[in-house]
Design an enzyme around this catalytic site. Structure first.
Site, PDB file in Angstrom:
ATOM      1  N   GLY A  86       0.817  -1.220   0.000  1.00 55.05           N
ATOM      2  CA  GLY A  86       0.000   0.000   0.000  1.00 55.05           C
ATOM      3  C   GLY A  86       0.842   1.258   0.000  1.00 55.05           C
ATOM      4  O   GLY A  86       0.378   2.340  -0.357  1.00 55.05           O
ATOM      5  N   ARG A  87       2.082   1.123   0.449  1.00 53.59           N
ATOM      6  CA  ARG A  87       2.960   2.309   0.451  1.00 53.59           C
ATOM      7  C   ARG A  87       4.351   1.938  -0.024  1.00 53.59           C
ATOM      8  O   ARG A  87       5.307   2.655   0.212  1.00 53.59           O
ATOM      9  CB  ARG A  87       3.027   2.932   1.838  1.00 53.59           C
ATOM     10  N   LYS A 107       9.807   2.449  -0.124  1.00 55.95           N
ATOM     11  CA  LYS A 107       8.704   2.428   0.848  1.00 55.95           C
ATOM     12  C   LYS A 107       8.381   3.872   1.218  1.00 55.95           C
ATOM     13  O   LYS A 107       9.266   4.598   1.672  1.00 55.95           O
ATOM     14  CB  LYS A 107       9.118   1.628   2.081  1.00 55.95           C
ATOM     15  N   ASP A 119      -2.365   6.878   2.728  1.00 54.34           N
ATOM     16  CA  ASP A 119      -1.856   7.879   1.786  1.00 54.34           C
ATOM     17  C   ASP A 119      -0.672   7.365   0.965  1.00 54.34           C
ATOM     18  O   ASP A 119      -0.141   8.093   0.123  1.00 54.34           O
ATOM     19  CB  ASP A 119      -1.467   9.173   2.545  1.00 54.34           C
ATOM     20  N   GLY A 120      -0.230   6.151   1.251  1.00 63.98           N
ATOM     21  CA  GLY A 120       0.890   5.591   0.484  1.00 63.98           C
ATOM     22  C   GLY A 120       2.236   6.198   0.841  1.00 63.98           C
ATOM     23  O   GLY A 120       3.252   5.895   0.231  1.00 63.98           O
ATOM     24  N   ARG A 170      14.690  -0.205   0.298  1.00 63.93           N
ATOM     25  CA  ARG A 170      15.150  -1.400   1.007  1.00 63.93           C
ATOM     26  C   ARG A 170      15.370  -2.567   0.054  1.00 63.93           C
ATOM     27  O   ARG A 170      14.771  -2.640  -1.023  1.00 63.93           O
ATOM     28  CB  ARG A 170      14.211  -1.743   2.166  1.00 63.93           C
ATOM     29  N   ASP A 246       1.653 -11.337   7.100  1.00 66.09           N
ATOM     30  CA  ASP A 246       2.124 -10.504   5.984  1.00 66.09           C
ATOM     31  C   ASP A 246       3.477  -9.874   6.299  1.00 66.09           C
ATOM     32  O   ASP A 246       4.115  -9.298   5.414  1.00 66.09           O
ATOM     33  CB  ASP A 246       1.101  -9.415   5.637  1.00 66.09           C
ATOM     34  N   ASP A 256       9.896  -5.579   7.801  1.00 71.40           N
ATOM     35  CA  ASP A 256       8.865  -4.654   8.283  1.00 71.40           C
ATOM     36  C   ASP A 256       9.138  -4.170   9.701  1.00 71.40           C
ATOM     37  O   ASP A 256       8.505  -4.590  10.654  1.00 71.40           O
ATOM     38  CB  ASP A 256       7.463  -5.266   8.161  1.00 71.40           C
TER      39      ASP A 256
HETATM   40  P1  AMP Z   1       2.127  -2.909   8.110  1.00 73.37           P
HETATM   41  O1  AMP Z   1       1.346  -2.900   9.371  1.00 73.37           O
HETATM   42  O2  AMP Z   1       3.092  -1.785   8.006  1.00 73.37           O
HETATM   43  O3  AMP Z   1       2.752  -4.234   7.856  1.00 73.37           O
HETATM   44  O4  AMP Z   1       1.075  -2.652   6.932  1.00 73.37           O
HETATM   45  C1  AMP Z   1      -0.099  -3.396   6.772  1.00 73.37           C
HETATM   46  C2  AMP Z   1      -0.768  -3.028   5.494  1.00 73.37           C
HETATM   47  O5  AMP Z   1      -1.168  -1.659   5.498  1.00 73.37           O
HETATM   48  C3  AMP Z   1       0.079  -3.214   4.242  1.00 73.37           C
HETATM   49  O6  AMP Z   1      -0.761  -3.642   3.198  1.00 73.37           O
HETATM   50  C4  AMP Z   1       0.599  -1.816   3.986  1.00 73.37           C
HETATM   51  O7  AMP Z   1       0.941  -1.607   2.646  1.00 73.37           O
HETATM   52  C5  AMP Z   1      -0.614  -0.966   4.374  1.00 73.37           C
HETATM   53  N1  AMP Z   1      -0.224   0.389   4.766  1.00 73.37           N
HETATM   54  C6  AMP Z   1       0.436   0.759   5.884  1.00 73.37           C
HETATM   55  N2  AMP Z   1       0.627   2.077   5.911  1.00 73.37           N
HETATM   56  C7  AMP Z   1       0.073   2.588   4.773  1.00 73.37           C
HETATM   57  C8  AMP Z   1      -0.060   3.901   4.216  1.00 73.37           C
HETATM   58  N3  AMP Z   1       0.410   4.976   4.831  1.00 73.37           N
HETATM   59  N4  AMP Z   1      -0.683   4.004   3.031  1.00 73.37           N
HETATM   60  C9  AMP Z   1      -1.173   2.932   2.400  1.00 73.37           C
HETATM   61  N5  AMP Z   1      -1.087   1.685   2.872  1.00 73.37           N
HETATM   62  C10 AMP Z   1      -0.470   1.498   4.051  1.00 73.37           C
HETATM   63 MG    MG Z   2       3.872  -5.087   6.518  1.00 73.57          MG
END
Ligand code: AMP
Ligand code: MG
Length: 501
Positions: A86-87, A107, A119-120, A170, A246, A256
């Site tokens: 997502g980002r 990232k 917001d990606g 990364r 994930d 992560d």
């Molecule tokens: P994480 O908890 O960082 O492993 O992220 C879990 C999910 O949320 C993954 O699919 C990420 O890509 C998405 N995600 C986290 N932060 C953002 C963000 N700021 N914008 C879009 N997607 C996000």
């Molecule tokens: Mg993750």
């Protein structure tokens, strides 16, 4: 950069091609020359404004074909069939001059088809945290994704208030996760699961190819890699914080770096993550959560393990059972090494080793009881002689001082020294072996916080650079760097960390 984009060849159900969204004013804060060399990249070309353009996503290098990877995952035990990058954006796979493959990802590079309401983007704070932690992890000898570059974007992101944005580049041998397998398995797409397994085997576990059933060897190899990885986290007091499926790499690398941290005061149940209210991912739960995650992987692989479901289930159970035994073994091996207890049959008898587990557990229990600093304890213990005749040494006193109830340490010390007497290993060699596995400098949470504060609040990256440089040599005493050894003062303690989402 020599791109040879293997992941892209899997086909379009595996990703959505997406270009990074350009940013206003990219500035390169840090470029990892050493890693660049490993990748066969030119520091002269990349540690530059051109590099800033590439590592911000403003310029797409020749051969890159950016895409966002699809994956699913169990988050805190609940299944989400659609997560994905997502980002993050995979720029492509780099092939090194010696024909090794590494995936390169940005990232914080803007929205993708998987961004949902996000917001990606990434805030600079979490980007700095990931850079420091992943590079420290590498230098500590733990498998991990690595950090190639950090840029600031010149744009703010909304995280509560406005904070400066950053992007980290990364590198991993693979960004495939347990959740990538779950994504296709949940859709009943057995062909895609097989294709993904074949891809990972070829790239990460080529030895499995030779087996009668490569998928069994592949699964066993992932289990072995994870069990070893988590055991290393345990010996260093590292708490990942979000061991969702994930966030579990199929390559057995730490991935992560969100709300993770190294422990200061030892506590079996330590949690830092602001979102982990029930302690699911607490320090001492990590080995069993690893098994839980790998059981989810097993479920996706069943059709590949045997034609018959019962037979496949039996195979999966057997492999998972090996995790439990192996986890205990790795823990004991790692902790024995930390404590200087030899397990070499040439140096110590089996009888003398019988109580090692109890002895180690006693140490951790008293450390917890006294809130003893994890890293400092083993730093001093590694420099403590087994000579009972002389006056207590500087390091013996330093150990005692870490305990609110020093008599508890004294009692343990007697037992420890008795055990050392049972092994025919010289005191110097024992101390040297301990010093090789017990780091002096770890990325302490309050130091990371100080680096983030200076960067975010004052645009001052000197604190980040100094901390980074100290962490390059975690096992060697560095003059003038004492403050990086020390636990936080009461007002510096960081009680919670955030994933920065
Ligand atoms: P994480 O908890 O960082 O492993 O992220 C879990 C999910 O949320 C993954 O699919 C990420 O890509 C998405 N995600 C986290 N932060 C953002 C963000 N700021 N914008 C879009 N997607 C996000
Ligand atoms: Mg993750």
């Amino acid at each position: 950069m020599h791109f040879n984009n293997q992941y892209e060849c899997l086909g379009k159900t595996f990703y959505v091609k997406t270009n990074p969204v350009p940013v206003a004013n990219p500035t390169l804060i840090k470029f990892n020359d050493e890693l660049a060399k490993t990748l066969g990249l030119s520091s002269i070309d990349l540690n530059s404004t051109d590099g800033a353009a590439i590592f911000s996503g403003n310029y797409i290098p020749d051969g890159a074909d950016p895409l966002a990877m699809a994956y699913a995952g169990h988050q805190f035990g609940g299944f989400n069939p659609q997560l994905g990058d997502g980002r993050a954006i995979l720029l492509g796979d780099i092939e090194t001059p010696d024909n090794k493959f590494y995936a390169m990802q940005l990232k914080g590079s803007g929205r993708t088809a998987f961004s949902r309401s996000g917001d990606g983007r990434a805030a600079l704070g979490p980007v700095i945290r990931e850079y420091l932690l992943s590079e420290a992890m590498f230098k500590l000898g733990v498998p991990t994704t690595r950090a190639l570059a950090v840029v600031t974007t010149g744009e703010d992101v909304v995280r509560g208030g406005l904070v400066p944005g950053g992007i980290i580049t990364r590198i991993a041998t693979s960004f495939v996760r347990v959740g990538t397998f779950q994504y296709f398995s949940a859709q009943g797409d057995a062909d895609a699961v097989k294709k993904l397994a074949d891809f990972v085997i070829e790239r990460n576990y080529p030895q499995a190819c030779e087996a009668e059933n490569p998928y069994i060897v592949f699964f066993q190899s992932v289990v072995d890699a994870q069990v070893a990885l988590i055991a290393q986290w345990m010996t260093l007091g590292f708490i990942h914080g979000v061991m969702n499926t994930d966030n579990m790499s199929i390559a057995g690398e730490t991935i992560d770096y969100g709300p993770c941290a190294f422990m200061d005061a030892f506590d079996h149940d330590q949690v830092f993550s602001s979102i982990d209210r029930r302690g699911r991912y607490a320090y001492s739960n990590q080995p069993s959560i690893g098994l839980w995650d790998l059981t989810r992987l097993a479920e996706t692989l069943l059709p590949l393990l045997a034609d018959d479901t019962d037979a496949a289930t039996d195979i999966a159970k057997e492999v998972l059972q090996s995790y439990v035994e192996s986890s205990h073994k790795h823990w004991l091996t790692g902790m024995r090494a930390k404590c200087g207890l030899s397990a070499d049959p040439k140096l110590v008898s089996a009888t003398a080793m019988e109580n090692d587990k109890t002895l180690i557990e006693e140490l951790f229990d008293t450390m917890a009881d006294n809130a003893v600093d994890f890293t400092l304890m083993f730093f001093h213990l590694s420099r403590l002689s087994n000579n009972k005749q002389t006056q207590a040494s500087e390091h013996e006193n330093a150990c005692r001082d870490l305990f609110a109830k020093p008599e508890q340490f004294d009692e343990w010390l007697v037992k420890w020294r008795k055990r050392l007497d049972e092994q025919t290993l010289s005191d110097d060699n024992r101390q040297a072996a301990m010093q090789a596995v017990n780091p002096i400098y770890i990325p302490r949470n309050h130091q990371i916080e100080a680096a983030i504060r200076a960067a975010e609040d004052r645009n001052d990256f000197s604190v980040f650079h100094e901390l980074h440089d100290v962490l390059q040599n975690p096992y060697v005493i560095q003059e003038g760097k004492d403050k990086f050894m020390l636990p936080p003062k009461p007002d510096e303690v960081v009680v919670e960390t955030f994933c920065g989402t």
